[in-house]
Write a protein that holds these residues in place. Structure first.
Motif, mmCIF file in Angstrom:
data_model
loop_
_atom_site.group_PDB
_atom_site.id
_atom_site.type_symbol
_atom_site.label_atom_id
_atom_site.label_comp_id
_atom_site.label_asym_id
_atom_site.label_seq_id
_atom_site.Cartn_x
_atom_site.Cartn_y
_atom_site.Cartn_z
ATOM 1 N N ASN A 2 -6.181 -7.456 -18.480
ATOM 2 C CA ASN A 2 -4.964 -6.594 -18.560
ATOM 3 C C ASN A 2 -4.700 -5.616 -17.392
ATOM 4 O O ASN A 2 -3.805 -5.354 -17.022
ATOM 5 C CB ASN A 2 -4.907 -5.948 -20.042
ATOM 6 C CG ASN A 2 -4.666 -7.173 -20.900
ATOM 7 O OD1 ASN A 2 -3.884 -8.037 -20.466
ATOM 8 N ND2 ASN A 2 -4.997 -6.797 -22.236
ATOM 9 N N LEU A 30 3.721 -8.570 -19.263
ATOM 10 C CA LEU A 30 2.429 -8.792 -20.010
ATOM 11 C C LEU A 30 2.210 -9.405 -21.219
ATOM 12 O O LEU A 30 1.416 -10.558 -21.129
ATOM 13 C CB LEU A 30 1.694 -7.463 -20.120
ATOM 14 C CG LEU A 30 1.027 -6.555 -18.956
ATOM 15 C CD1 LEU A 30 0.512 -5.467 -19.390
ATOM 16 C CD2 LEU A 30 -0.322 -7.627 -18.513
ATOM 17 N N GLN A 31 3.275 -9.377 -22.175
ATOM 18 C CA GLN A 31 3.093 -9.991 -23.162
ATOM 19 C C GLN A 31 3.385 -11.655 -23.124
ATOM 20 O O GLN A 31 2.711 -12.463 -23.528
ATOM 21 C CB GLN A 31 4.057 -9.525 -24.438
ATOM 22 C CG GLN A 31 4.155 -10.311 -25.823
ATOM 23 C CD GLN A 31 5.276 -9.750 -26.540
ATOM 24 O OE1 GLN A 31 6.070 -8.809 -26.355
ATOM 25 N NE2 GLN A 31 5.290 -9.986 -27.877
ATOM 26 N N HIS A 34 0.589 -13.728 -21.851
ATOM 27 C CA HIS A 34 -0.269 -13.991 -22.762
ATOM 28 C C HIS A 34 0.075 -15.027 -23.427
ATOM 29 O O HIS A 34 -0.785 -16.067 -23.921
ATOM 30 C CB HIS A 34 -0.767 -12.836 -23.713
ATOM 31 C CG HIS A 34 -1.667 -11.725 -23.091
ATOM 32 N ND1 HIS A 34 -2.980 -11.961 -22.584
ATOM 33 C CD2 HIS A 34 -1.272 -10.631 -22.444
ATOM 34 C CE1 HIS A 34 -3.477 -10.972 -22.424
ATOM 35 N NE2 HIS A 34 -2.600 -10.061 -22.046
ATOM 36 N N LYS A 74 -5.006 -14.097 -14.828
ATOM 37 C CA LYS A 74 -5.166 -14.531 -16.262
ATOM 38 C C LYS A 74 -6.247 -15.741 -16.473
ATOM 39 O O LYS A 74 -6.995 -15.479 -17.085
ATOM 40 C CB LYS A 74 -3.897 -15.079 -16.836
ATOM 41 C CG LYS A 74 -3.991 -15.449 -18.519
ATOM 42 C CD LYS A 74 -2.581 -16.131 -18.899
ATOM 43 C CE LYS A 74 -2.962 -16.781 -20.132
ATOM 44 N NZ LYS A 74 -1.776 -17.459 -20.659
#
Length: 81
Positions: A2, A30-31, A34, A74
């Motif tokens: 993160n 960011l959300q 994921h 990621k």
């Protein structure tokens, strides 16, 4: 992971308002990172997040470049236990 994602997004100034102008959008992206694993899908999501906030459209190819970089971060991060 993160923190790496945050660093990448915090240094991005896609609309020329200054790198400190996108705090809310960074959290939303960011959300999305994921949840989404497809570059094109993530790019469209990034584009929509910034368009919603600033009523300006970032070119999709610019968003695709950022989406690719974010997904590389990621997917290259591992959780060692």
């Amino acid at each position: 992971m993160n923190l790496k994602l945050m660093d990448k997004l915090q240094s991005w100034d896609p609309l020329g308002y200054g790198v400190d102008s996108y705090e809310t959008e960074i959290v939303d992206v960011l959300q999305a990172v994921h949840v989404v694993n497809d570059i094109s899908q993530l790019a469209r999501k990034i584009q929509a997040i910034y368009e919603f906030s600033f009523e300006e459209i970032i070119p999709l190819n610019t968003c695709e470049k950022m989406a690719k970089e974010l997904l590389v971060i990621k997917n290259s991060s591992s959780c060692d236990l």
